[in-house]
Design a protein around this motif. Structure first.
Motif, short mmCIF file in Angstrom:
data_model
loop_
_atom_site.label_atom_id
_atom_site.label_comp_id
_atom_site.label_asym_id
_atom_site.label_seq_id
_atom_site.Cartn_x
_atom_site.Cartn_y
_atom_site.Cartn_z
N PHE A 97 -14.12 16.09 -38.71
CA PHE A 97 -12.83 16.19 -38.04
C PHE A 97 -12.88 15.66 -36.61
O PHE A 97 -11.89 15.14 -36.09
CB PHE A 97 -12.34 17.64 -38.05
N ALA A 98 -14.04 15.80 -35.97
CA ALA A 98 -14.19 15.25 -34.62
C ALA A 98 -14.04 13.73 -34.64
O ALA A 98 -13.48 13.13 -33.72
CB ALA A 98 -15.54 15.64 -34.03
N TYR A 99 -14.53 13.10 -35.71
CA TYR A 99 -14.42 11.64 -35.83
C TYR A 99 -13.00 11.23 -36.24
O TYR A 99 -12.41 10.31 -35.67
CB TYR A 99 -15.42 11.12 -36.86
N VAL A 100 -12.43 11.93 -37.24
CA VAL A 100 -11.12 11.55 -37.77
C VAL A 100 -9.99 11.86 -36.79
O VAL A 100 -9.10 11.03 -36.57
CB VAL A 100 -10.86 12.27 -39.12
N LEU A 101 -10.03 13.04 -36.17
CA LEU A 101 -8.92 13.48 -35.33
C LEU A 101 -9.11 13.15 -33.85
O LEU A 101 -8.14 12.88 -33.15
CB LEU A 101 -8.72 14.99 -35.48
N LEU A 102 -10.37 13.17 -33.38
CA LEU A 102 -10.63 12.94 -31.96
C LEU A 102 -11.32 11.61 -31.69
O LEU A 102 -11.59 11.29 -30.53
CB LEU A 102 -11.48 14.09 -31.40
N THR A 146 -12.50 26.91 -39.74
CA THR A 146 -13.36 27.15 -38.57
C THR A 146 -13.58 25.85 -37.80
O THR A 146 -13.57 25.83 -36.57
CB THR A 146 -14.71 27.73 -39.00
N SER A 147 -13.76 24.74 -38.54
CA SER A 147 -13.96 23.44 -37.89
C SER A 147 -12.70 23.00 -37.15
O SER A 147 -12.77 22.51 -36.01
CB SER A 147 -14.32 22.39 -38.95
N LEU A 148 -11.54 23.17 -37.77
CA LEU A 148 -10.28 22.81 -37.13
C LEU A 148 -9.95 23.72 -35.96
O LEU A 148 -9.28 23.31 -35.01
CB LEU A 148 -9.15 22.84 -38.16
N HIS A 149 -10.43 24.95 -36.03
CA HIS A 149 -10.11 25.93 -34.99
C HIS A 149 -10.55 25.46 -33.61
O HIS A 149 -9.81 25.58 -32.63
CB HIS A 149 -10.77 27.27 -35.33
N ALA A 150 -11.77 24.91 -33.53
CA ALA A 150 -12.28 24.45 -32.25
C ALA A 150 -11.42 23.32 -31.68
O ALA A 150 -11.16 23.27 -30.47
CB ALA A 150 -13.73 23.97 -32.40
N ILE A 151 -10.97 22.42 -32.55
CA ILE A 151 -10.14 21.30 -32.11
C ILE A 151 -8.77 21.79 -31.64
O ILE A 151 -8.26 21.37 -30.60
CB ILE A 151 -9.98 20.27 -33.24
#
Length: 320
Positions: A97-102, A146-151
């Motif tokens: 998600f860090a790569y796809v969204l950020l 949980t992964s999306l929560h941090a973002i």
């Protein structure tokens, strides 16, 4: 200790009466009450709830409630010692998600860590014979939330003037409001009424005691995580998490008579090893970045807080 108590007592409560949304509601009520007490005693200052801010935080509340819900549902269907494996894909999803969204690329070492974690998850899941497919499903959804929560936390901070404390308060209060109707929609309110009419209030004694304990310790988990990060490095924080994972497995064997298979042990070992490799790689990258800067200073609290947001590796899923 706080995180271990949370998982163990949650499992104890759910083994007594499987009412996951009601248990969450009790825990949130206690958290809000404790936050209010810290405000009235002058230890901390809580903000006033503003409608515009609450609307801006809607995505955070949605992902938080969904995450806490699937965490608890996962614990209903799997053993305590298997809980870490079921939720073992937090790291790979975080990097994805860090790569796809950020648009944040990862190094080869980080990708290797993710592969090791995935191998641990696959080994642990495929080696089990009587594991609940529904428990694994909730575990995977829990890893995603949980992964999306941090973002989402990062994107939500500007709405509360970048105040972590204000975000914690809004998150707890609004999540409590959101969870309340889930008790009705899930059918738990009807179950509670049925049990009260047939067994009386005595049937809920153990469940309520467990809810009280986990409510207090859920509040302490946030404090413990903050104190640990403020006094140690992210690598040390990850080592502490690894030790906690091993102890959690042993507690499941001792307290709940969980069956510890060789595949389960290998899966947990690979997940913890991959997580440790990831944290070491991120710590190494951050140190190299600081050294390359003209005005290099040693690692600061701001660095540690930022890394903790990126890692999002807390096993209980209750970051903010």
């Amino acid at each position: 200790v706080t995180a271990l108590v949370m998982v163990s007592v949650n499992k104890w409560a759910l083994n007594t009466i499987p009412l996951p949304w009601t248990l969450l509601w009790i825990q949130m009520v206690i958290a809000v009450v404790l936050l209010k007490l810290t405000h009235h005693t002058g230890l901390l200052e809580m903000p006033k709830i503003v409608t515009e801010t609450a609307k801006a935080l809607a995505p955070l509340i949605a992902i938080n409630v969904l995450g806490l819900g699937v965490n608890t549902l996962c614990l209903v269907y799997v053993d305590t010692s298997f809980y870490q494996i079921a939720r073992g894909l937090v790291l790979p999803f975080t990097v994805l998600f860090a790569y796809v969204l950020l648009r944040q690329p990862s190094s080869k070492l980080v990708l290797a860590a993710c592969f090791i974690v995935f191998c641990g998850f696959y080994t642990g899941v495929t080696s089990e014979i009587n594991v609940s497919s529904l428990g694994i499903f909730f575990g995977v959804i829990s890893s995603i939330t949980t992964s999306l929560h941090a973002i989402v936390i990062k994107k939500s901070l500007p709405a509360v003037n970048n105040s972590t404390l204000n975000l914690v308060y809004y998150n707890n209060v609004l999540s409590l409001v959101a969870v309340t109707p889930m008790i009705v929609f899930s059918g738990e309110s009807a179950d509670i009424s049925y049990r009260l009419s047939h067994d009386g209030f005595a049937a809920f004694h153990t469940f309520l005691i467990a809810g009280l304990i986990t409510g207090v310790f859920g509040f302490l988990v946030n404090i413990a995580s903050f104190l640990q990060i403020s006094k140690t490095s992210p690598t040390t924080h990850m080592i502490a998490g690894a030790v906690r994972g091993v102890i959690q497995t042993l507690l499941g064997y001792w307290a709940f008579n969980d069956i510890i298979t060789s595949g389960r042990v290998l899966g947990i070992f690979l997940i913890l090893g991959g997580g440790a490799l990831y944290t070491w790689a991120k710590d190494k990258e951050m140190t190299a970045k600081n050294v390359s800067e003209p005005n290099y200073i040693p690692m600061t609290q701001q660095d540690l807080d930022g890394d903790e947001d990126d890692d999002a590796m807390d096993g209980d899923g209750r970051k903010a």
